[in-house]
Design an enzyme around this catalytic site. Structure first.
Site, PDB file in Angstrom:
ATOM      1  N   TYR A 337      43.512 -14.319  48.131  1.00  0.00           N
ATOM      2  CA  TYR A 337      44.851 -14.064  48.665  1.00  0.00           C
ATOM      3  C   TYR A 337      45.683 -13.294  47.644  1.00  0.00           C
ATOM      4  CZ  TYR A 337      49.662 -15.013  50.166  1.00  0.00           C
ATOM      5  OH  TYR A 337      50.982 -14.877  50.521  1.00  0.00           O
ATOM      6  N   CYS A 338      46.266 -12.175  48.063  1.00  0.00           N
ATOM      7  CA  CYS A 338      47.166 -11.375  47.235  1.00  0.00           C
ATOM      8  C   CYS A 338      46.440 -10.954  45.944  1.00  0.00           C
ATOM      9  CB  CYS A 338      48.444 -12.163  46.960  1.00  0.00           C
ATOM     10  SG  CYS A 338      49.742 -11.228  46.115  1.00  0.00           S
ATOM     11  N   LEU A 339      47.002 -11.246  44.772  1.00  0.00           N
ATOM     12  CA  LEU A 339      46.346 -10.871  43.522  1.00  0.00           C
ATOM     13  C   LEU A 339      44.984 -11.524  43.385  1.00  0.00           C
ATOM     14  CD1 LEU A 339      49.268 -11.146  40.909  1.00  0.00           C
ATOM     15  CD2 LEU A 339      48.523  -9.151  42.191  1.00  0.00           C
ATOM     16  N   GLY A 341      42.902 -11.895  45.721  1.00  0.00           N
ATOM     17  CA  GLY A 341      41.967 -11.044  46.448  1.00  0.00           C
ATOM     18  C   GLY A 341      41.544  -9.837  45.636  1.00  0.00           C
TER      19      GLY A 341
END
Length: 600
Positions: A337-339, A341
């Site tokens: 998720y987000c960073l 990812g």
């Protein structure tokens, strides 16, 4: 850095990092520069004066060299003043004739709700807010479309001017806001007294930002992050949580979630009705979650590769070792998720390069791997600003939570700053509490070296997408990833714009399922079934299929109503088809949510 595995006092395996040699930044000449910039940053909120000066100098110089643009702005200023004056003397005129003779009312942008209350249509407040909108529109024209200004400088100038105008909006002041005046008369001034109390509470929070409010409604382990589980592994950077199964049988391929380290992990394990973790566990998945440590000055030299190794790779090793004793299948469905990812994509490309086959699939939620067009956060990313920010991080050893939170708030200043102050301080209202809002205030620090590397290598130079990113001295390529990928973008994401997330499809030939859902960076991901007004589009590009651009994709991908979670869970289950009897967790360091999530 050298790393060695040691056993901690509590019996958990840990990775010990040996000190590294001093770098050039620690030599006396560079130290003096850093100290000077760090001192100056205390007076500029760590915004680089050089970055702002360069941007405004570029704009002003090019404007001086554009007589046609100057003439256009003079004509627009005259026209807008006459239009405002005409509206002022006849504000109720609505016919076509009135519009021609007197001037039509200027409407705010659709997302601007500051003047939506009917009280704003009373004199003189209608004239005041119309004058503000005319001024706002003129300044937008003045700061955009000037020939020769670099796009980055234009964005900075336009953004900065917009922030000043938003600060001066008539909705922010008692005497020019009819809604506040009406409430003051109605309540006999109690709204202002309550607003003072709300302001004092906020001042106390600023004075003691690390103080834990024991009466807060959404505390980890009490109202959020309460899905049952155990911490099964810990090192100096992460705790790894394994969640207790709630079904008689479970899929043999486990799910490992890598959240962003900028915030606490429980964005994906909020209150039970909003918990993606609980949703997955209730659907027969064995879920593991990384909980990041909140770094301090002693962690200043942790690198981005340490986050890959101590974070993703150590977690994969722990999951693999756990499942070796319970099942033959050890392939993992990894989720970022987000960073988290972005980091997972780096780890997956490294594993593909090195022949490590332990990943069965990869899912990325609002995560970028190509930073050529990273969205509005790019306003804060250039050589001047990064160098200035590095000085502040060097002095403390980390990026303070307030600095990053301030940047995110500025991107949505009307919603997160001025509307908040209007409601809390002038109207005397208290913002409704929610699990998502409480999580949003629970940020973590970021080590100096890691964040500098992240900003330079990924944001500024885009090394990952352009094939220059190196791990263990050798380059990695996202094109080597040969496992199915499920990528999620959100329509109104200001942190990771969905078209930027979509660029994953250009970087490799593997099968990619892309899903676009309503909502923003956080609320779009936290989208459990049953919530109203949710919808999504989804389509799969099979391995070897031709690339489709994002606009064509958006015009052709099928629409579906409801939450995207069932769609993704079905995709996940298809890659974890086999099941086995569920077993209760035994070996553990402590109960979930663990200790790292509690660090202030």
């Amino acid at each position: 850095m050298r790393a060695e595995v040691v056993k901690m006092a509590d019996g958990a395996l840990a990775t010990k990092i040996a000190p590294q040699d001093n770098r050039e930044v620690d030599q006396p000449p560079a130290q003096l520069d850093l100290l000077m910039n760090a001192w100056l940053g205390k007076f500029t909120a760590n915004v680089s004066p050089a970055a702002l000066t360069n941007a405004f100098a570029d704009w002003l110089m090019q404007l001086q060299l554009s007589p046609a643009k100057q003439d256009e702005l003079r004509r627009k200023a005259t026209k807008k003043f006459l239009r405002w004056w005409a509206y002022s003397v006849n504000p109720v005129g609505n016919s076509q004739v009135d519009a021609v003779l007197w001037g039509r009312k200027l409407e705010p942008l659709p997302q601007d709700q500051r003047f939506s209350d009917p009280a704003w249509e009373r004199w003189p407040f209608n004239i005041i807010y119309q004058g503000f909108l005319q001024t706002q529109q003129w300044w937008h024209n003045a700061t955009t479309g000037v020939r020769g200004v670099s796009p980055h400088h234009e964005d900075i100038v336009n953004f900065t001017v917009r922030q000043y105008l938003d600060m001066l909006a008539p909705s922010n002041f008692l005497l020019t806001n009819p809604v506040v005046l009406d409430e003051t008369l109605r309540s006999g001034g109690r709204n202002l007294l309550q607003g003072m109390q709300n302001a004092l509470v906020d001042l106390r929070k600023i004075a003691a930002p690390d103080a834990l409010d024991a009466n807060a409604p959404y505390l980890p382990g009490k109202a959020v992050a309460i899905t049952a589980g155990k911490v099964i592994y810990r090192n100096r950077l992460i705790e790894l949580i394994q969640y207790t199964p709630t079904t008689a049988t479970v899929h043999t391929s486990p799910v490992l979630i890598v959240p962003a380290w900028i915030m606490k992990y429980y964005i994906l394990d909020l209150s039970p009705e909003n918990s993606l973790v609980k949703y997955l566990v209730d659907h027969g998945h064995t879920v593991f979650m990384i909980s990041w440590k909140n770094p301090d000055s002693a962690d200043r030299d942790l690198s981005l590769d340490d986050y890959r190794q101590l974070g993703v790779m150590d977690a994969i090793d722990a999951v693999t070792n756990t499942f070796k004793s319970t099942a033959k299948a050890t392939q993992i469905n990894a989720v970022g998720y987000c960073l988290g990812g972005t980091l997972l994509a780096i780890a997956a490309a490294t594993m593909a390069r090195d022949g490590d086959k332990r990943l069965a699939s990869m899912s990325l939620f609002a995560a970028q791997v190509d930073f050529e067009e990273p969205g509005e956060l790019s306003l804060f990313i250039d050589e001047n600003q990064i160098s200035f920010l590095e000085a502040a991080m060097w002095e403390k050893g980390y990026l303070d939570t307030k600095q990053m939170a301030g940047a995110f708030q500025l991107l949505r200043s009307n919603d997160l700053i001025w509307s908040y102050r209007l409601n809390e301080y002038l109207l005397g209202k208290q913002a409704p509490k929610s699990d998502l809002m409480s999580w949003n205030a629970d940020a973590t620090r970021m080590p100096y070296r890691m964040h500098s590397e992240y900003l330079r290598q990924l944001f500024l130079h885009n090394d990952l997408a352009e094939g220059r990113y190196r791990v263990d001295g050798r380059t990695i390529s996202l094109t080597d990833i040969d496992i199915p990928v499920f990528a999620v973008g959100t329509v109104t994401d200001h942190v990771a714009p969905w078209r930027s997330v979509f660029k994953l499809q250009r970087l490799g030939p593997t099968e990619v399922t892309f899903l676009l859902t309503t909502g923003g960076h956080n609320a779009g991901v936290v989208s459990p079934p049953g919530q109203p007004h949710r919808s999504y589009q989804v389509a799969t590009r099979a391995k070897g299929d031709a690339y489709v651009d994002p606009d064509t994709w958006q015009n052709t991908a099928p629409h579906h109503d409801g939450s995207w979670w069932p769609e993704w869970e079905g995709w996940l289950s298809a890659r974890s088809a086999k099941t086995k009897k569920a077993s209760q967790l035994s070996l553990a360091i402590c109960d979930a949510p663990g200790t790292y999530v509690m660090q202030r």
